[in-house]
Design an enzyme around this catalytic site. Structure first.
Site, short mmCIF file in Angstrom:
data_model
loop_
_atom_site.label_atom_id
_atom_site.label_comp_id
_atom_site.label_asym_id
_atom_site.label_seq_id
_atom_site.Cartn_x
_atom_site.Cartn_y
_atom_site.Cartn_z
N SER A 187 24.39 -7.58 -38.44
CA SER A 187 24.75 -8.28 -37.22
C SER A 187 23.63 -8.16 -36.17
CB SER A 187 26.09 -7.75 -36.69
OG SER A 187 26.61 -8.56 -35.68
N ASP A 357 33.68 -14.86 -42.17
CA ASP A 357 33.11 -14.25 -40.97
C ASP A 357 33.27 -15.22 -39.81
OD1 ASP A 357 31.51 -13.12 -38.96
OD2 ASP A 357 30.09 -12.29 -40.40
N HIS A 390 33.51 -10.28 -40.93
CA HIS A 390 32.37 -9.63 -40.28
C HIS A 390 32.44 -8.10 -40.40
CE1 HIS A 390 28.89 -10.01 -37.61
NE2 HIS A 390 29.33 -8.97 -36.93
#
Length: 427
Positions: A187, A357, A390
């Protein structure tokens, strides 16, 4: 009106601190199933105290048989003191691994999954692992002049994380090992590398051998996350955060969630909110690790980091921080912040994407992958599970089979200089 505003903020602060102090000593228990989390069942044999909850990164690593932990503190060029944690057993692989975490977390996320912690698994494979803790996180709150009580401390943005924290880390690892590293980012850890390697391409080529992006984030194209709705009210929230916590977003917030961990209803409440932000996936909840996910993994972040991400989301452009026209002209020589040029990145890149995600979406990753040079496209992989979200990159109970067996093969490909522009979707 101003005095009333300050009084309300002061009262909120007092209540917040009292609540934290009253809950900080609560013990954390883990259970073998979500249904075992109950005020009535908490003392039964299926639940027990987890000693790892009270250990720091180094202590966890040293609890693993044959492992060594080293704490390397470095000072960035703009004065922040950050911790880079080193973990290794018997180093048999030539290439060091750098792992960098996402927003509002720390390197604890790489060591707190017991036998399936990624740092442990890589160490058992013979890799020398280095884990950056971004500035402002629990382990990296130092500065040569500023304290975290000073609002100036928190006025860094994502650009600073890439061009100072990441840059300092990859240089230090090279100086310590005399070898190029493979960089694994998750991320915001990917965002930092894309900023660094596009701004300092010659350095990136000198110090890094390859880059693997997990849930890569550049512009949030197609995001379904509810946090996109913070954009209209962010100017107000930003002022409140500076007033309450000097620019640090919800310090100690994980402690407020601890009472919910005593029951399955509380845990599902937390997970329901997580799903709205990151993508829904109840099936991959790991009951034995969920309390750690809430109490250890959740860290803090600087207010301008989120300002920068919202700016990128609103504009749809992966670009430098917008200081306003006057300061932009002074800093950049243009009235608008310049874009990060992905075409300048010289390092082979592989991406792993979650089909579910909601934050760093497949659409966002596809735009990133098509934006880099064809010669450095080394694989676009969709995790073979349609609900992979995610946060699943960190906490999914089946990470070894869903992600790690593919990830470790890609690491070997980068290590051996094998770069293949493959696309793998759902197996």
């Amino acid at each position: 009106m101003y005095s009333c505003h300050r009084l309300v903020i002061a009262l909120i602060t007092v209540v917040y601190l009292i609540f934290i102090d009253s809950n900080i000593v609560q013990s954390i228990k883990v259970c073998r199933s979500i249904s075992d989390y109950s005020l009535l069942n908490i003392a039964k044999k299926n639940c027990y105290d987890d000693p790892v909850t009270d250990l720091n990164i180094s202590e966890i690593i040293r609890s693993w048989p044959g492992f060594t932990a080293e704490e390397h503190y470095l000072t960035t060029e703009d004065g922040y003191k950050v911790l880079v944690e080193r973990s290794y057993s018997k180093i048999t692989q030539k290439t060091p691994i750098i792992i960098v975490h996402g927003i509002a977390m720390s390197a604890l996320g790489w060591v707190n999954r017991g036998n399936v912690s990624i740092a442990r698994l890589l160490g058992e494979l013979g890799y020398d692992v280095w884990m950056l803790n971004y500035r402002g996180t629990w382990y990296s709150k130092g500065h040569v002049n500023l304290t975290t009580n000073n609002p100036e401390y928190w006025k860094y943005n994502v650009n600073d994380l890439g061009n100072y924290d990441v840059r300092s880390t990859v240089r230090m690892v090279y100086e310590q090992t005399n070898r190029k590293a493979i960089y694994i980012g998750y991320s915001m850890g990917t965002t930092g590398f894309f900023i660094y390697s596009s701004t300092f391409p010659n350095e990136a080529k000198k110090y890094t051998k390859g880059m693997i992006g997990l849930a890569p984030a550049i512009n949030f194209r197609g995001t379904k996350s509810v946090i996109r709705y913070t954009s209209p009210v962010w100017p107000i929230l930003k002022r409140v955060i500076y007033s309450l916590w000097n620019g640090e977003i919800l310090p100690g917030f994980s402690v407020l969630l601890k009472p919910l961990l005593a029951s399955s209803a509380g845990i599902y409440t937390i997970q329901s909110v997580v799903n709205l932000i990151f993508g829904d996936d109840y099936a991959q909840m790991d009951p034995l690790r969920y309390p750690q996910f809430v109490t250890q993994l959740l860290d803090t972040a600087g207010v301008e980091v989120w300002s920068h991400y919202l700016q990128i989301y609103e504009s749809g452009v992966f670009q430098n921080y917008d200081y306003g026209e006057e300061i932009n002209l002074q800093k950049y020589g243009t009235s608008t912040p310049p874009k990060y040029d992905l075409q300048k990145i010289p390092v082979p890149i592989s991406l792993f994407v979650g089909a579910n995600d909601w934050l760093a979406t497949p659409l966002n990753a596809e735009e990133l992958y098509s934006g880099i040079q064809p010669s450095i496209r080394c694989g676009y992989h969709v995790v073979p599970y349609e609900k992979f979200s995610h946060t699943d990159f960190l906490v999914a109970k089946d990470l070894p089979t869903l992600l790690y067996k593919y990830l470790f093969e890609v690491i070997r490909e980068h290590d051996e200089g094998r770069c293949e522009a493959t696309t793998t979707r759902n197996g």
